[in-house]
Design a protein around this motif. Structure first.
Motif, PDB file in Angstrom:
ATOM      1  N   VAL A  64       7.067  12.064   4.107  1.00  0.00           N
ATOM      2  CA  VAL A  64       5.878  12.561   4.580  1.00  0.00           C
ATOM      3  C   VAL A  64       4.822  11.501   4.310  1.00  0.00           C
ATOM      4  N   SER A  65       4.158  11.202   5.533  1.00  0.00           N
ATOM      5  CA  SER A  65       3.015   9.976   5.373  1.00  0.00           C
ATOM      6  C   SER A  65       1.727  10.604   4.941  1.00  0.00           C
ATOM      7  N   ALA A  66       0.965   9.903   4.351  1.00  0.00           N
ATOM      8  CA  ALA A  66      -0.390  10.278   3.938  1.00  0.00           C
ATOM      9  C   ALA A  66      -1.204   8.826   3.592  1.00  0.00           C
ATOM     10  N   ASP A  67      -2.488   9.123   3.813  1.00  0.00           N
ATOM     11  CA  ASP A  67      -3.765   7.958   3.868  1.00  0.00           C
ATOM     12  C   ASP A  67      -3.798   7.778   2.245  1.00  0.00           C
ATOM     13  N   ARG A 101       0.940  -1.240   0.000  1.00  0.00           N
ATOM     14  CA  ARG A 101      -0.097   0.076  -0.133  1.00  0.00           C
ATOM     15  C   ARG A 101       1.048   1.232  -0.098  1.00  0.00           C
ATOM     16  N   VAL A 102       0.451   2.282  -0.739  1.00  0.00           N
ATOM     17  CA  VAL A 102       1.353   3.634  -0.778  1.00  0.00           C
ATOM     18  C   VAL A 102       0.844   4.234   0.531  1.00  0.00           C
ATOM     19  N   VAL A 115      -4.369  -1.302 -15.286  1.00  0.00           N
ATOM     20  CA  VAL A 115      -3.380  -2.072 -14.615  1.00  0.00           C
ATOM     21  C   VAL A 115      -3.807  -2.790 -13.510  1.00  0.00           C
ATOM     22  N   GLY A 116      -3.348  -3.957 -13.413  1.00  0.00           N
ATOM     23  CA  GLY A 116      -3.566  -4.922 -12.492  1.00  0.00           C
ATOM     24  C   GLY A 116      -2.824  -4.704 -11.120  1.00  0.00           C
ATOM     25  N   ASN A 117      -3.474  -5.433 -10.087  1.00  0.00           N
ATOM     26  CA  ASN A 117      -2.793  -5.284  -8.892  1.00  0.00           C
ATOM     27  C   ASN A 117      -2.439  -3.512  -8.419  1.00  0.00           C
ATOM     28  N   TRP A 118      -3.684  -3.061  -8.628  1.00  0.00           N
ATOM     29  CA  TRP A 118      -3.330  -1.672  -8.436  1.00  0.00           C
ATOM     30  C   TRP A 118      -3.320  -1.567  -6.964  1.00  0.00           C
ATOM     31  N   PRO A 119      -2.212  -0.778  -6.593  1.00  0.00           N
ATOM     32  CA  PRO A 119      -2.116  -0.409  -5.160  1.00  0.00           C
ATOM     33  C   PRO A 119      -3.108   0.364  -4.313  1.00  0.00           C
ATOM     34  N   ASP A 120      -3.464   0.052  -3.084  1.00  0.00           N
ATOM     35  CA  ASP A 120      -4.226   0.945  -2.292  1.00  0.00           C
ATOM     36  C   ASP A 120      -3.496   2.427  -1.972  1.00  0.00           C
ATOM     37  N   GLY A 121      -4.132   3.397  -1.935  1.00  0.00           N
ATOM     38  CA  GLY A 121      -3.676   4.398  -1.264  1.00  0.00           C
ATOM     39  C   GLY A 121      -2.981   5.479  -2.517  1.00  0.00           C
TER      40      GLY A 121
END
Length: 373
Positions: free
Chosen positions: A170-173, A149-150, A307-313
């Protein structure tokens, strides 16, 4: 199936990060503010020489901007951006002759790039208040990842000494990339094992000359804009108004010819247009900046929604997804319509997961954006 709240954070605590401070990034930030506790926008906010002197807003772009910022048309009018009814106020010379003129009610505003950007930034700042952070002089060097996850981005903070920039995390949800035409998002996804998006390219290399002029105080033509559609062996041009009593011209040379790069050469080619109206307008006008040559290779779309397996975030928007030939004036419309599609995807996500889970939001946003474009 119940989805956990990412990091144990409710929507009242979640933070979004937008990479890119152009219009696509600012419009994305506007819709994120409706669903996140805070939004940060990072990027270089300085004017670019690689852009036309003004925006001729399409009807779709103008209406979408009004939905995002109600009353923005009136604000553009206050800074002097003229309204244009494109079938009544703009005589159009087609290869077969002059098009008929009639009121259509399809009104837009013609505005400089700086005027539009400043107005949007002001409205966004008023809307976001202390929940919005705009950081100039910062660009992204990569994404932060955790368990596929990003979770934020690695940022480079420019300093007075360009040889020693500062690198911060920098963290972000949720992260939205709106950094223009760039291979960065595809490269970052590849590092995470995602395949490259399929590309659709319409190759139409064309170079234009662009110029900016002060409209003479005595000028009172029976039009607000002029469009000369290029035909075989002859140039074409669009002359349109901007705020501050200015005219902007985009001049297309005949196919295969080199666009003029100075004022004398531009006026010489303008005299070759099949009507003297443009030359008559410009010969008495005051040039405000050097003539620039503006090249564009065509239009390109990247199918990130497939795009397959798209990352969350993560979501990607703007020219990184759909870069249109700016001569057609639809780039801002694409950015605004993408923002509205993103808003719909966010609303759907919040209805589906009232606990604040963001699982699947990135893929949902990419699919909604692709459908809108």
């Amino acid at each position: 199936m119940k989805h956990p709240v990412v990091g144990g954070r409710s929507p009242t605590q979640q933070r979004a990060l937008v990479i890119g401070a152009g219009l696509a990034g600012l419009l994305a930030a506007r819709v994120l503010l409706d669903h996140f506790a805070s939004v940060a926008v990072i990027g270089r906010c300085r004017p670019s020489d690689n852009r036309p002197p003004g925006h001729v807003l399409s009807v779709g772009a103008f209406r979408a901007l009004e939905r995002l910022f109600p009353g923005i048309g009136a604000e553009l009018a206050l800074i002097g951006a003229p309204s244009v009814d494109w079938t009544a106020d703009c005589p159009a010379l087609l290869p077969a002759g002059w098009a008929p003129r009639f009121p259509s009610g399809l009104l837009t505003r013609a505005v400089s790039g700086d005027g539009l950007a400043q107005t949007v930034r002001r409205r966004l700042t008023e809307y976001g208040g202390d929940r919005l952070e705009l950081r100039d002089g910062v660009h992204a060097a990569g994404l932060l990842w955790q368990d596929g996850r990003v979770t934020g981005a690695r940022l480079v903070v420019e300093t007075a000494d360009d040889d020693s920039p500062t690198l911060i995390a920098v963290s972000a949800d949720f992260v939205v990339f709106a950094g223009g035409q760039s291979s960065q998002p595809a490269d970052w996804l590849a590092q995470a094992g995602c395949p490259a998006p399929a590309q659709t390219v319409i190759s139409a290399p064309q170079a234009y000359s662009v110029g900016l002029f002060r409209r003479p105080a005595s000028a009172d033509p029976a039009w607000r804009a002029l469009l000369i559609v290029p035909a075989a062996g002859r140039p074409g041009a669009l002359l349109h108004p901007l705020e501050g009593q200015r005219w902007a011209i985009t001049l297309a040379p005949p196919a295969g010819a080199t666009p003029p790069a100075d004022l004398d050469a531009l006026l010489t080619l303008v005299r070759d247009l099949p009507t003297p109206a443009v030359y008559d307008a410009l010969r008495a006008a005051e040039p405000l900046e050097p003539v620039r040559v503006w090249a564009h290779a065509g239009s390109r779309a990247a199918a990130y929604h497939r795009v397959g397996n798209w990352p969350d975030g993560l979501a990607i928007t703007g020219d990184a997804v759909c870069a249109l030939n700016p001569a057609y004036g639809h780039g801002l419309a694409a950015a605004a319509l993408s923002a509205l599609a993103f808003a719909a995807a966010l609303s759907e996500q919040r209805r589906a997961f009232p606990n604040g889970a963001l699982d699947g939001l990135g893929q949902r946003a990419q699919s909604a954006q692709a459908a809108a474009l």
